[in-house]
Design a protein around this motif. Structure first.
Motif, PDB file in Angstrom:
ATOM      1  N   GLN A  47      71.786  19.265  59.534  1.00 13.41           N
ATOM      2  CA  GLN A  47      72.487  18.962  58.298  1.00 13.41           C
ATOM      3  C   GLN A  47      73.550  20.028  58.074  1.00 13.41           C
ATOM      4  N   MET A  48      74.586  19.646  57.352  1.00 18.68           N
ATOM      5  CA  MET A  48      75.676  20.571  57.047  1.00 18.68           C
ATOM      6  C   MET A  48      75.263  21.469  55.894  1.00 18.68           C
ATOM      7  N   ALA A  49      75.699  22.699  55.953  1.00 17.92           N
ATOM      8  CA  ALA A  49      75.443  23.645  54.864  1.00 17.92           C
ATOM      9  C   ALA A  49      76.753  24.367  54.556  1.00 17.92           C
ATOM     10  N   GLN A  50      77.147  24.361  53.327  1.00 21.03           N
ATOM     11  CA  GLN A  50      78.351  25.077  52.910  1.00 21.03           C
ATOM     12  C   GLN A  50      78.072  26.574  52.907  1.00 21.03           C
ATOM     13  N   VAL A  51      79.004  27.329  53.438  1.00 18.79           N
ATOM     14  CA  VAL A  51      78.874  28.781  53.462  1.00 18.79           C
ATOM     15  C   VAL A  51      80.118  29.372  52.813  1.00 18.79           C
ATOM     16  N   ALA A  52      79.925  30.195  51.846  1.00 15.03           N
ATOM     17  CA  ALA A  52      81.051  30.856  51.179  1.00 15.03           C
ATOM     18  C   ALA A  52      81.294  32.209  51.847  1.00 15.03           C
ATOM     19  N   TRP A  53      82.538  32.444  52.252  1.00 15.95           N
ATOM     20  CA  TRP A  53      82.880  33.719  52.866  1.00 15.95           C
ATOM     21  C   TRP A  53      82.987  34.782  51.779  1.00 15.95           C
ATOM     22  N   GLU A  54      82.323  35.894  51.979  1.00 15.43           N
ATOM     23  CA  GLU A  54      82.446  37.015  51.059  1.00 15.43           C
ATOM     24  C   GLU A  54      83.590  37.902  51.538  1.00 15.43           C
ATOM     25  N   THR A  55      84.149  38.675  50.628  1.00 20.34           N
ATOM     26  CA  THR A  55      85.271  39.561  50.956  1.00 20.34           C
ATOM     27  C   THR A  55      84.931  40.482  52.118  1.00 20.34           C
ATOM     28  N   ARG A  56      83.722  40.977  52.167  1.00 23.53           N
ATOM     29  CA  ARG A  56      83.329  41.907  53.237  1.00 23.53           C
ATOM     30  C   ARG A  56      83.290  41.246  54.616  1.00 23.53           C
ATOM     31  N   HIS A  57      83.344  39.925  54.663  1.00 27.59           N
ATOM     32  CA  HIS A  57      83.310  39.202  55.933  1.00 27.59           C
ATOM     33  C   HIS A  57      84.698  38.716  56.359  1.00 27.59           C
ATOM     34  N   HIS A  58      85.741  39.307  55.790  1.00 29.07           N
ATOM     35  CA  HIS A  58      87.100  38.829  56.049  1.00 29.07           C
ATOM     36  C   HIS A  58      87.441  38.807  57.542  1.00 29.07           C
ATOM     37  N   LEU A  59      87.107  39.859  58.273  1.00 33.12           N
ATOM     38  CA  LEU A  59      87.428  39.893  59.712  1.00 33.12           C
ATOM     39  C   LEU A  59      86.663  38.828  60.490  1.00 33.12           C
ATOM     40  N   GLN A  60      85.408  38.616  60.145  1.00 32.79           N
ATOM     41  CA  GLN A  60      84.626  37.566  60.809  1.00 32.79           C
ATOM     42  C   GLN A  60      85.225  36.187  60.509  1.00 32.79           C
ATOM     43  N   GLN A  61      85.695  36.008  59.275  1.00 31.47           N
ATOM     44  CA  GLN A  61      86.308  34.734  58.900  1.00 31.47           C
ATOM     45  C   GLN A  61      87.583  34.497  59.709  1.00 31.47           C
ATOM     46  N   LEU A  62      88.395  35.528  59.855  1.00 34.81           N
ATOM     47  CA  LEU A  62      89.623  35.387  60.647  1.00 34.81           C
ATOM     48  C   LEU A  62      89.305  35.033  62.099  1.00 34.81           C
ATOM     49  N   LEU A  63      88.301  35.694  62.655  1.00 31.61           N
ATOM     50  CA  LEU A  63      87.903  35.388  64.028  1.00 31.61           C
ATOM     51  C   LEU A  63      87.388  33.954  64.135  1.00 31.61           C
ATOM     52  N   TYR A  64      86.530  33.555  63.224  1.00 30.13           N
ATOM     53  CA  TYR A  64      85.984  32.196  63.224  1.00 30.13           C
ATOM     54  C   TYR A  64      87.112  31.165  63.158  1.00 30.13           C
ATOM     55  N   GLU A  65      88.063  31.385  62.273  1.00 25.96           N
ATOM     56  CA  GLU A  65      89.171  30.439  62.117  1.00 25.96           C
ATOM     57  C   GLU A  65      90.062  30.402  63.357  1.00 25.96           C
ATOM     58  N   ALA A  66      90.294  31.557  63.970  1.00 24.84           N
ATOM     59  CA  ALA A  66      91.114  31.607  65.182  1.00 24.84           C
ATOM     60  C   ALA A  66      90.436  30.866  66.341  1.00 24.84           C
ATOM     61  N   VAL A  67      89.140  31.086  66.516  1.00 26.69           N
ATOM     62  CA  VAL A  67      88.409  30.399  67.589  1.00 26.69           C
ATOM     63  C   VAL A  67      88.367  28.897  67.319  1.00 26.69           C
ATOM     64  N   THR A  68      88.133  28.523  66.069  1.00 27.81           N
ATOM     65  CA  THR A  68      88.100  27.101  65.703  1.00 27.81           C
ATOM     66  C   THR A  68      89.442  26.445  65.995  1.00 27.81           C
ATOM     67  N   ASP A  69      90.529  27.087  65.622  1.00 30.57           N
ATOM     68  CA  ASP A  69      91.870  26.549  65.900  1.00 30.57           C
ATOM     69  C   ASP A  69      92.097  26.409  67.398  1.00 30.57           C
ATOM     70  N   TYR A  70      91.683  27.414  68.163  1.00 29.32           N
ATOM     71  CA  TYR A  70      91.850  27.358  69.614  1.00 29.32           C
ATOM     72  C   TYR A  70      91.103  26.171  70.213  1.00 29.32           C
ATOM     73  N   VAL A  71      89.873  25.982  69.789  1.00 29.31           N
ATOM     74  CA  VAL A  71      89.081  24.877  70.334  1.00 29.31           C
ATOM     75  C   VAL A  71      89.694  23.537  69.939  1.00 29.31           C
ATOM     76  N   ARG A  72      90.104  23.411  68.694  1.00 25.94           N
ATOM     77  CA  ARG A  72      90.695  22.149  68.226  1.00 25.94           C
ATOM     78  C   ARG A  72      92.039  21.860  68.862  1.00 25.94           C
ATOM     79  N   GLU A  73      92.892  22.870  68.950  1.00 26.12           N
ATOM     80  CA  GLU A  73      94.277  22.666  69.368  1.00 26.12           C
ATOM     81  C   GLU A  73      94.556  23.109  70.803  1.00 26.12           C
ATOM     82  N   GLY A  74      94.213  24.332  71.099  1.00 25.61           N
ATOM     83  CA  GLY A  74      94.607  24.917  72.367  1.00 25.61           C
ATOM     84  C   GLY A  74      93.790  24.512  73.562  1.00 25.61           C
TER      85      GLY A  74
END
Length: 89
Positions: A47-74
């Protein structure tokens, strides 16, 4: 594949799902049973679970988004990824 059969797989264009199938033995986990015919594994529930990014996880969020974009697009637009995804399996 030429290690298996030079005649059956003389080049990469000769590799296809149907031609490779006789050389592959695969058991799907969800179909695996014991000696009595009972499933070895319980059905998986996801099942899907919503996860809210906390400020302290900003670098992990950037990495997650970059990898996700790469998989989707690149990744799927790379010639070798397309060839492997469509010609073999």
């Amino acid at each position: 594949m030429s290690l298996l059969d030079d005649d059956a797989f003389p080049d990469m264009d000769s590799v296809s799902r149907d031609r490779v199938a006789p050389y592959i033995i695969r058991t799907e986990k969800r179909k695996a049973i014991d000696a009595n015919g009972k499933p070895l594994f319980r059905p998986r529930r996801t099942q899907m679970a919503q996860v809210a990014w906390e400020t302290r996880h900003h670098l992990q969020q950037l990495l997650y988004e970059a990898v996700t974009d790469y998989v989707r697009e690149g990744y799927t637009t790379r010639p070798c990824a397309r060839r492997n995804a469509t010609s073999v399996f």
